[in-house]
Design an enzyme around this catalytic site. Sequence first.
Site, PDB file in Angstrom:
ATOM      1  N   ARG A  28       0.872  -1.160  -0.101  1.00  0.00           N
ATOM      2  CA  ARG A  28      -0.006   0.074   0.106  1.00  0.00           C
ATOM      3  C   ARG A  28       0.985   1.195   0.093  1.00  0.00           C
ATOM      4  NH1 ARG A  28      -5.162  -1.086   2.443  1.00  0.00           N
ATOM      5  NH2 ARG A  28      -5.125   1.007   3.190  1.00  0.00           N
ATOM      6  N   ASN A  97      -4.660   5.841  11.203  1.00  0.00           N
ATOM      7  CA  ASN A  97      -4.834   5.818   9.671  1.00  0.00           C
ATOM      8  C   ASN A  97      -5.756   7.166   9.761  1.00  0.00           C
ATOM      9  OD1 ASN A  97      -3.205   3.671   9.429  1.00  0.00           O
ATOM     10  ND2 ASN A  97      -4.829   2.658   8.235  1.00  0.00           N
ATOM     11  N   GLU A 479      -2.949   8.396 -19.532  1.00  0.00           N
ATOM     12  CA  GLU A 479      -2.678   7.339 -18.731  1.00  0.00           C
ATOM     13  C   GLU A 479      -1.311   6.941 -18.690  1.00  0.00           C
ATOM     14  OE1 GLU A 479      -3.513   5.786 -16.320  1.00  0.00           O
ATOM     15  OE2 GLU A 479      -2.782   3.766 -16.332  1.00  0.00           O
ATOM     16  N   LYS A 483       1.575   6.854 -15.934  1.00  0.00           N
ATOM     17  CA  LYS A 483       2.148   5.558 -15.845  1.00  0.00           C
ATOM     18  C   LYS A 483       3.858   5.954 -15.849  1.00  0.00           C
ATOM     19  CE  LYS A 483       0.235   3.397 -14.605  1.00  0.00           C
ATOM     20  NZ  LYS A 483      -1.127   3.130 -14.238  1.00  0.00           N
ATOM     21  N   HIS A 502      -2.415  24.596 -29.396  1.00  0.00           N
ATOM     22  CA  HIS A 502      -2.949  25.543 -28.407  1.00  0.00           C
ATOM     23  C   HIS A 502      -1.856  25.920 -27.132  1.00  0.00           C
ATOM     24  CE1 HIS A 502      -6.624  25.880 -30.568  1.00  0.00           C
ATOM     25  NE2 HIS A 502      -6.828  24.679 -30.731  1.00  0.00           N
TER      26      HIS A 502
END
Length: 603
Positions: A28, A97, A479, A483, A502
């Site tokens: 985590r 937490n 994405e 990554k 632009h």
Amino acid sequence: MCGIVGACRADNGVRQILLRGLTTLEYRGYDSAGLAFVGDKNVQRLAVAGRVAKLRQITKITDGSTGIGHTRWATHGAPDEHNAHPIAVGQVALAHNGIIENHAELRRELTDAGRVFHTDTDSEVAAHLLDMALADGDDFLTAMRRTAAKLHGAYALVAVAAGNNSIAFARDGSPLMAGTDNKNGFFVASDAQALNGIAHRALYVEDRHCGLISTAGITLVTTDGETAAQNWQPLPSGSETVLLGEHRHFMEKEIFEQPDAIAAALQHHLPKHQLSLRHFGNGATSLFKRTRQVVIIACGTSYHAALIATYWLRNFGIPCRAAIASEYRYCPDKLAAGVLAVGVSQSGETADTLSAMRTAKSAGATTVALVNVPHSAMAREADLLMLACAGTEIGVAATKSFTAQLTQLLILTLALTKARNVLAPAQEEDTLMQLRQLPYLMRRALLIEDDIRRWARVFAGADSALFIGRHTHYPLALEGALKLKEISYIHAEGCAAGELKHGTLALVDKRVPIVGLAPDNELLPKITSNLAEVAARDGRLFVLAGEKFDMPATDTLRLQDGGNFLSPLIYAVPLQLLAYHTALQKGTDIDKPRNLAKSVTVE
Ligand code: M6R
């Protein structure tokens, strides 16, 4: 992000259980770790900056029958040993937490009352409040209730106190569960995985609930002191032990698992490869019929999946939008009847998405959770559940969960369209046929790894990179950039190809590698022109394309994508491989990139 484990056992020490649980939660993301054991006259706290392996070393000769453990992902205060949890104050040690939003105010009050603070954390106020309540003569559970009642923000708290063989806990906004081995062992954890193989039944603690576990059992109350119902559920045993096998990193393993993961997900959601609305559960057909508008709420990679799905839904005439959860919760839609709010999340615990879903629900929307973790908070709270079925994902960088989410979002699109009677049978059959090819096409996409490795050598030497695409490949460009930056630490931007001129075009020169996404579709001439504009300015192009893209002297890798709908799923694979191999060359900590966490349980 932060992880919690606690254990009480009559007949044995709990050190191994705590360390094993913390190891399971390592994926985590965290930067310090600690344990605390109950002693007769004190609590013994041991903590380290860095990994659980280091904690294992320094706790070799320490054990106890009641203890708590924590992995901390720093929010308030540096990630060092003295800020690590559990935080020991007086006779208690406490792990937290979440974020205590009124910590500054509480710290002032407690300092005025003579309390001396030893850490820079927001959490220490809770340890002081608990210690003071015990000193006032409260029993442990009442002391925890009084503490919780003073906190604003999000918390899962667990604590031990000297001479007391029990663990007090409280929850509001951050995940927490209790478990038992059905004998004399009782446990608490922030994530079911930490109790895998240890507990056989679980009880998910609700918001604004507190409790106490000991070897004699569990007491559960609301923060107001009312006895709360205990809804125990079997904890699926042997939830897989995830091993690296032949792979160097979980990210690599998870990229290569995609064909099988997608095949399993298709089998689960389209048994016999037929689209059946009944499969979505009771009431889904009438719910989908009533749906007038869809809002898809998510963060990070899951948000990119959401954005891609909006192109599909609009293609079938279903009004929809994708919303970044952390923005949506403070600027929700004024929802009318017939709104379906779809929360997309790998973990099902992302604080912003969970909270945005609650916002949408309280405004009258029907909620759908599309999550990969079956017992997560979103799965439990939503009106309808769709599982991504990607299997456990350990790498912080989301890969197989992304393509699994897209698969489910495509199935949801078809289901909504079918319920509204606007899905022509031929179109249904055609899209299902595309879906059936997906595992095969993904396997083929993985075959270009060697060429991607060659590209990665260039990217590893760059300071900045661009990804450009159109239509569903625009979110995919976002994405690809996410990554690359999250695991290689190279600055990267995704851009809608039509937007280049632009502003972003000013960044283009020969030092910036640019990935162009040019699938065979009706926009191919447009993206080809955009790529030509880049080439004309010395941009170094790396193009992922179908058969029809034609730009001589451009480094192009060809992909077979199986048609418009599947194309973004197939093109995702080389983008994941590019990020992976670039990071590999840079020698970064691929599965646990700096500063990031797998499950983002704070706002
Ligand atoms: O668990 P979730 O899908 O809700 O997580 C959302 C983001 O934190 C996550 O996608 C993040 O962006 C990934 N690290 C990206 O690879």
